[in-house]
Enzyme design. Structure first.
Site, PDB file in Angstrom:
ATOM      1  CD  GLU A 234      -3.075  -0.988   2.204  1.00 21.99           C
ATOM      2  OE1 GLU A 234      -2.831  -0.324   3.206  1.00 21.99           O
ATOM      3  OE2 GLU A 234      -4.154  -1.583   2.016  1.00 21.99           O
TER       4      GLU A 234
ATOM      5  CD  GLU B 279      -4.520  -6.115   2.927  1.00 24.54           C
ATOM      6  OE1 GLU B 279      -5.242  -5.421   3.670  1.00 24.54           O
ATOM      7  OE2 GLU B 279      -3.290  -6.024   2.887  1.00 24.54           O
TER       8      GLU B 279
HETATM    9  C1  GAL Z   1      -4.843  -2.946   4.993  1.00 24.53           C
HETATM   10  C2  GAL Z   1      -3.411  -3.337   5.333  1.00 24.53           C
HETATM   11  C3  GAL Z   1      -3.356  -4.514   6.263  1.00 24.53           C
HETATM   12  C4  GAL Z   1      -4.321  -4.356   7.389  1.00 24.53           C
HETATM   13  C5  GAL Z   1      -5.687  -4.187   6.828  1.00 24.53           C
HETATM   14  C6  GAL Z   1      -6.760  -4.140   7.879  1.00 24.53           C
HETATM   15  O1  GAL Z   1      -4.914  -1.658   4.507  1.00 24.53           O
HETATM   16  O2  GAL Z   1      -2.721  -3.619   4.157  1.00 24.53           O
HETATM   17  O3  GAL Z   1      -2.052  -4.694   6.748  1.00 24.53           O
HETATM   18  O4  GAL Z   1      -3.969  -3.247   8.139  1.00 24.53           O
HETATM   19  O5  GAL Z   1      -5.713  -2.984   6.072  1.00 24.53           O
HETATM   20  O6  GAL Z   1      -7.978  -4.292   7.277  1.00 24.53           O
END
Ligand code: GAL
Length: 747
Positions: free
Chosen positions: A399, A460
């Site tokens: 990110e 994710e």
């Molecule tokens: C994302 C991040 C993860 C975790 C996640 C929580 O943005 O890449 O490491 O923090 O959010 O939902």
């Protein structure tokens, strides 16, 4: 450094024994485990040090609500060892698997340059500084603070790194010219002329021609061999094992593994375990061995309660089994760093695909920081290129913003080291620059965006958008299930989505500005002890019923835990059956088919059942029957009694190695009479242990959501561990764990 390095032959103890006697016969290469007999302390006075084994955490912690400053300190590890005279003439290296976060290593007072980075392996050559036939002192000053000069630090990160020498250490005794690494790369796997290109990295001079022989074996027979002559030193030398003929492919269900061994004519040899598979991301999704596979997975942090990352092989490996065999995932992302080699070995063995990435989280540091990140790319790939499970290298900081020059370097390095795998790089900006092969994106909204690039993978979703505790109320846990269901349904609707890796597998410890107020991010489909939440049932239910018939209620069974009472509500049941019958208090309440209308793209959509009409006057058990083609194949009973019935004390393993480091999880839980966890059960469980083991964890252990776990670690002697648990109302329960004797390799 290749972690799967060994030479068949005498045991280390035998080799050492011979070396200490008058007629030394040292094998050409020997790798000694250097995990036992370390001294650990925080100042210079060795008499105050305690004796520890590796993997080791610099401090044992509660499972939640602790400050990261508790492990952010500098500590010292010392290892005395005797180098036998017979080693004189060899080259001797120390190989560290991972030290969090920076290590200043000295041998007999000689200082090596500080190694910066907690997730990547490093080695030092000790040869010139050793005293043969005498005591040597290897010392490591470990800085476990969050140093802004080392990835992932410099900004904030949503996880904890913990501290200590938390992975294995080995001593490698090798000939002057030896194999430093071997990359056994399968080529043209799907064609008749398949081959293995064996890339051999030599360390040392080549004064006269040297022969390298490469052999492919299936563990029993040598299937193919070839030789090459090396006349001058170069970075690497290739030997091709051509026209291999019939082999068994590595795939998700039969992950067949082979060995490739490179031999030098001075007797040195190095073995790489590998598998034959073709893995490609295309504009029509992901293909494994020519077959389309929709990727369905979870992100994983490598940390555990009490010890952070410092868990031994068995515990790290078990997570791969949980992900593949219990959660039926076909891919895991090692968010956000290279993970334990034991975990990756277990992914190879389980048939679980892997997206592995470099350490980092949103922040990009200065030029020196970026150099370290590029170096991490090289170390990650050189360590892990023989794992057939790894199908994508993540070469961006998770990110982070675009950075053309930096990410051109990480991509170029990945491609130059390994042209057989594609690169990805996890971004959260849909319009970010694509320098990688596959557009890998974290996108938390719903519905998802249509794929913006031809090769597209969601890395994710969910996570912090709907943090859910295993014991949250029924509306929340049921909604948590649905949020995973609906994303996977959409991913299955369009072949351009390669699939999705949800956030995340297991709850994890984090900084104070993340999580639910106790420094835990309850983002997992399982809790931090690896105990499943209802959302885990969705993943589990996606397998073929021939593998396992699954009926997992996406709710907890209670009459009045929902706003409007009258039972659990309209809730999902995750199942791969074709039909369900639900009985309330012995009488048929309803029949249901999979929710295909709402989730038309999933192979096994959840059943959505209306449980709003359960009369409390008649409140009792719920029975769910599962049918396949009209045949009753499984039954699940949920108790309406509202009582805590059974204390469960369940170790994952019946036997451990007596090496002072092996450990197994022991689940502590309270269930109803049918074995369902009671999410509101409370109470402290008093543990007592006799025999050659120790409890890693809290004692007494206060149940959290009706369950939890401690780990039991073996001491360095054989025997039987007896662990007794006592609950004030549910009585006592004892379990036994055998401990096998294991000799230390180098004392
Ligand atoms: C994302 C991040 C993860 C975790 C996640 C929580 O943005 O890449 O490491 O923090 O959010 O939902």
């Amino acid at each position: 450094m290749n972690r799967r390095t060994f030479l068949a032959g005498a045991s280390a103890a035998a080799a050492l024994g011979r070396a200490q006697n008058s007629a030394p016969a040292v094998p050409p290469r020997r790798t000694y485990s250097l995990n036992r007999n370390w001294l650990f302390g925080t100042d210079a006075d060795e008499s105050k040090f305690s004796r520890v084994t590796l993997p080791h955490t610099n401090v044992e912690l509660p499972w939640h609500s602790f400050d990261d400053k508790a492990y952010e300190f500098v500590s010292v590890y010392r290892r005395h060892f005797r180098a036998p005279p017979a080693w004189n003439g060899k080259r001797i290296f120390v190989d560290f698997g991972g030290v969090m976060t920076a290590a200043k290593v000295t041998i007999n007072g000689h200082h090596f340059e500080e190694y910066r980075g907690g997730y990547t392996p490093f080695s030092f050559e000790l040869t010139e500084h050793l005293k043969f036939g005498a005591d040597n002192l290897l010392a490591v000053e470990v800085d476990s603070t969050e140093r802004a000069d080392i990835p992932p630090f410099g900004g904030s990160i949503d996880y904890l790194t913990f501290g200590g020498i938390y992975r294995d250490v080995e001593l490698r005794v090798v000939p002057k010219t030896h194999l430093a690494n071997v990359f056994a790369k399968p080529v043209r796997v799907m064609a008749n002329d398949r081959a293995v290109l064996v890339r051999c990295y030599l360390d040392g001079r080549v004064d006269q021609p040297l022969t390298i022989t490469a052999e492919l074996s299936d563990g029993e027979r040598v299937l193919k061999s070839a030789t090459a002559t090396v006349k001058t030193a170069a970075e690497y030398h290739d030997v091709t094992l051509a026209a291999i003929g019939d082999i068994q492919l590595w795939d998700l269900h039969r992950p067949k593994l082979y060995q490739v061994t490179a031999h030098l004519d001075n007797g040195d040899a190095l073995t790489a375990r590998m598998g034959f598979r073709e893995a490609r991301f295309t504009d029509k999704g992901f293909y494994l061995n020519g077959e389309h596979v929709k990727l369905r997975g979870l992100n994983r942090h490598q940390t555990f309660p009490y010890t952070g990352g410092a868990m031994p092989a068995r515990v790290q490996a078990r997570d791969a089994k949980v992900l593949r065999q219990e959660l039926k995932c076909n891919i895991v992302r090692t968010s956000h760093y290279p993970q334990s080699p034991h975990f990756l070995d277990a992914c190879d063995e389980a048939g679980l695909l892997v997206l592995e990435e470099i350490p980092g989280w949103q922040h990009i540091g200065d030029a020196a920081w970026q150099d370290l990140a590029v170096d991490n790319v090289g170390r990650m790939i050189r360590r892990d290129w023989n794992h057939p499970s790894i199908v994508l290298w993540g070469v961006r900081i998770n990110e982070s913003a675009d950075n053309h020059e930096f990410y051109s370097r990480t991509n170029a390095l990945a491609h130059s080291l390994d042209d057989s795998r594609q690169t990805g790089g996890i971004r959260n900006r849909p319009n970010s620059e694509l320098l990688e092969d596959v557009f890998t994106i974290n996108y938390f909204g719903f519905p998802l965006r249509p794929p913006s690039h031809p090769l597209y993978l969601n890395t994710e979703f969910n996570g912090h958008m709907f943090s859910t505790k295993r014991f949250d109320n029924v509306e929340r846990v049921a909604e948590h299930v649905i949020r995973h269901v609906r994303v996977h349904d959409q991913l299955a609707s369009d072949e351009r989505y390669a699939g999705g890796i949800a956030w995340c597998a297991f709850d994890y410890a984090s900084h104070r500005y993340f999580g639910s107020g106790d420094r835990i991010c309850y983002h997992g489909v399982s809790d931090i002890f690896r105990l499943p939440k209802p959302a885990a049932g969705f993943y589990r239910s996606q397998c073929d019923p021939e593998e396992e018939v699954v009926i997992e209620p996406g709710f907890f069974y209670a009459w009045g835990d929902r706003g409007s009472g009258n039972g659990p509500g309209v809730v999902p049941i995750c199942s791969n059956c074709d039909h369900l019958k639900v009985y309330y208090n012995g009488r048929l309440l309803l029949e249901a088919d999979p929710g295909r209308k709402t989730y038309p793209n999933l192979r096994h959509p959840p059943f959505i059942v209306n449980l709003t009409t359960l009369s409390f006057g008649n409140w009792g058990d719920l029975k769910i029957e599962g049918y396949l083609k009209d045949k009753l194949v499984a039954t699940r009973m949920l108790s309406g009694s509202g009582t805590d019935d059974v204390l469960v004390v369940k170790p994952d393993d019946a036997e451990l190695d007596g090496d002072g480091r092996d450990a197994t999880r022991v689940v502590l839980a309270v269930t109803d009479q049918f074995g369902n966890l009671r999410p509101l059960a409370s109470g402290a469980i008093q543990l007592s242990l006799t025999g050659p083991g120790q409890i890693v964890g809290e004692n007494p252990f206060s149940l959290s959501g009706g369950a939890g776990a401690v780990w039991v670690k073996a001491k360095e002697i054989a025997g039987t561990i007896r662990l007794e648990a006592r609950h004030q109302y549910l009585g006592r329960k004892a379990v036994e764990i055998r401990v096998r004797g294991v000799e230390a390799e180098l004392v």
